[in-house]
Design an enzyme around this catalytic site. Sequence first.
Site, PDB file in Angstrom:
ATOM      1  N   HIS A 147       0.810  -1.218   0.000  1.00  0.00           N
ATOM      2  CA  HIS A 147       0.000   0.000   0.000  1.00  0.00           C
ATOM      3  C   HIS A 147       0.844   1.269   0.000  1.00  0.00           C
ATOM      4  O   HIS A 147       0.329   2.350  -0.259  1.00  0.00           O
ATOM      5  CB  HIS A 147      -0.991   0.005   1.176  1.00  0.00           C
ATOM      6  CG  HIS A 147      -0.378   0.240   2.516  1.00  0.00           C
ATOM      7  ND1 HIS A 147      -0.171  -0.757   3.447  1.00  0.00           N
ATOM      8  CD2 HIS A 147       0.063   1.373   3.117  1.00  0.00           C
ATOM      9  CE1 HIS A 147       0.347  -0.250   4.537  1.00  0.00           C
ATOM     10  NE2 HIS A 147       0.509   1.047   4.365  1.00  0.00           N
ATOM     11  N   ASP A 177       0.271  -7.682   1.526  1.00  0.00           N
ATOM     12  CA  ASP A 177       0.630  -6.266   1.622  1.00  0.00           C
ATOM     13  C   ASP A 177       2.150  -6.086   1.638  1.00  0.00           C
ATOM     14  O   ASP A 177       2.683  -5.301   2.417  1.00  0.00           O
ATOM     15  CB  ASP A 177       0.002  -5.615   2.854  1.00  0.00           C
ATOM     16  CG  ASP A 177       0.083  -4.091   2.806  1.00  0.00           C
ATOM     17  OD1 ASP A 177       0.209  -3.545   1.688  1.00  0.00           O
ATOM     18  OD2 ASP A 177       0.050  -3.452   3.870  1.00  0.00           O
ATOM     19  N   SER A 261       4.826   2.558   7.921  1.00  0.00           N
ATOM     20  CA  SER A 261       4.534   1.410   7.063  1.00  0.00           C
ATOM     21  C   SER A 261       5.742   1.053   6.212  1.00  0.00           C
ATOM     22  O   SER A 261       6.340   1.912   5.552  1.00  0.00           O
ATOM     23  CB  SER A 261       3.346   1.721   6.149  1.00  0.00           C
ATOM     24  OG  SER A 261       2.152   1.697   6.864  1.00  0.00           O
TER      25      SER A 261
END
Length: 419
Positions: A147, A177, A261
Site C-alpha cells: 500500500h 501487503d 509502514s
Amino acid sequence: IVFSFVICVFWIMLKKLWLLFAQAITLMLAVLFILASFRPEWLPRRYAGSTPGLADSASQGVINAPALGKTAAQRSYSEAAQRATPAVVNVNTSKAGKRSSENNPLLNDPFFKRFFGDEAPEDKKQASSLGSGVIVSSEGFVLTNHHVIDGGDEIEVTLADGRSIPAKIVGSDPETDLAVLKLEPKDPSTRDTFLKDLPVMALGSVESARVGDIVLAIGNPFGIGQTVTMGIVSALGRTHLGINTFENFIQTDAAINPGNSGGALIDSEGRLLGINTAIYSRSGGSLGIGFAIPISTAKQVMDQLISTGTVTRGFIGVEPQDLTPELAEAFKLPRKEGAVIAGIMKDGPASKAGVQIGDILVEVNGKAITNTASMLNTVAQLPPEAEAKFKFVRDGKEVVIPITVGKRPKAAKRTIKPE
C-alpha cells in the site's frame, strides 16, 4: 541421671544457638536482597547483579532492571539501533499530474487559451504515499508494503545518509501487503560503487521470538524523519484482523504511526523480525497496538517476487469456517480444532476430488490444521498442479482425500489506508 540432665541442657542450648544462627543468616540474606534490589551501588561489584536467573537476562533481550547493577550503557539498545538504522529508508511515491484542461473544459475554449498559450498548465505531481522500507540485499532490493507504493508512477528512496535514489517496482503482493523495490542509480556507471557501500540489514528468526522480547520499530512517522521506538513483542501469530488475506502478524506496543509502514521491526541485536504494516487506532496515532509481517513470510514472498515478479499460491476452491468449541458442541463433532468446509467452488479442485460441505479439514500432508488461517497459509504454500493428501473428518470418521492443487486466482485490487 546427671549425665542425662547434662545432655538435655546441652541439647536445649545447641537448639537455641542453631535457631539464632538460622535467624541471623535469614536476616543477612534479606538485607542483601533489599540492597541488591534498591541500592546495588552499595554492594561490592562481585555481588551486584548476582541474583540467580537474572544475570544472564541481557542475552535474552530483556531489559535489565537496576537490581542487576547494570550501567546505563549496558541497558541501552543504541548498538542495535546503530546497526539497523542505516538500512531503513524513506519511500516516496508520486503520480504524474493530469493536464488541467482534462479537469476544466473551459481551458479548451479558444478565448481562455489566449491567456494560457498553446500549452495548458499541468498540475504539479502530488505525493500519493510516504512510507518506509528496508534494504535486505546487497543487490539493492528493498522490502516495503504494497500500500506504500500502490498507484505510484515514480518512486524515490531516501537513504539514512540523505542520498536519494530512484527505484523501480520488482513486484508486489496485495494479499500479504508486501512489495519489493530495486534501487537504480541515475548513472548506471556508478551502480557497482553504490551497491558496494550499500547498508544491508541482517535477517532475524521469528521462530525464536517470544512474547515479552524487546523490539525496536524504525521508520519515518508523519514524515518527520527516521525515528526509533522501543517496546516488546505483545503477541505472535495474530490473525482474523481483516487487514490482509494471509495474516500471521507480530503484535507490538512499540509506537508505530502513519509513515512507519514498510519500516523495520528489529530484535535487541539489530536483526530484522518483521515489516511494520498496520496499527489499531481510533485517533490515527499509536495506541500501543501495532502489527508487523514476520520476516519468514516476507522472505518467502520476496524470493518469489524477485525470481518471477509474482507470487504463486496453491488453491483448492473451498470456503472454510473456523471450528469453534461452541460449533463442535452444537453439532456433536468429535473435535474442537480444524476448518469446516462451508462452501465448495463448482468444478474446483476440492469439488473434483469429492470433498463435501460439512467436512472438517484437520490435516494437510501431515501438518495439523487448527483453524481457517492455518488452512489458508498451508494450502497457499502448496505448489499448483501437485497432489496433496487432505485429511477430513466426515460423519465422525477420518477420510484421506488426495487433491490436485490448483493455482490461486489473483485477488481483486483493493485500497489500504497507509499507516
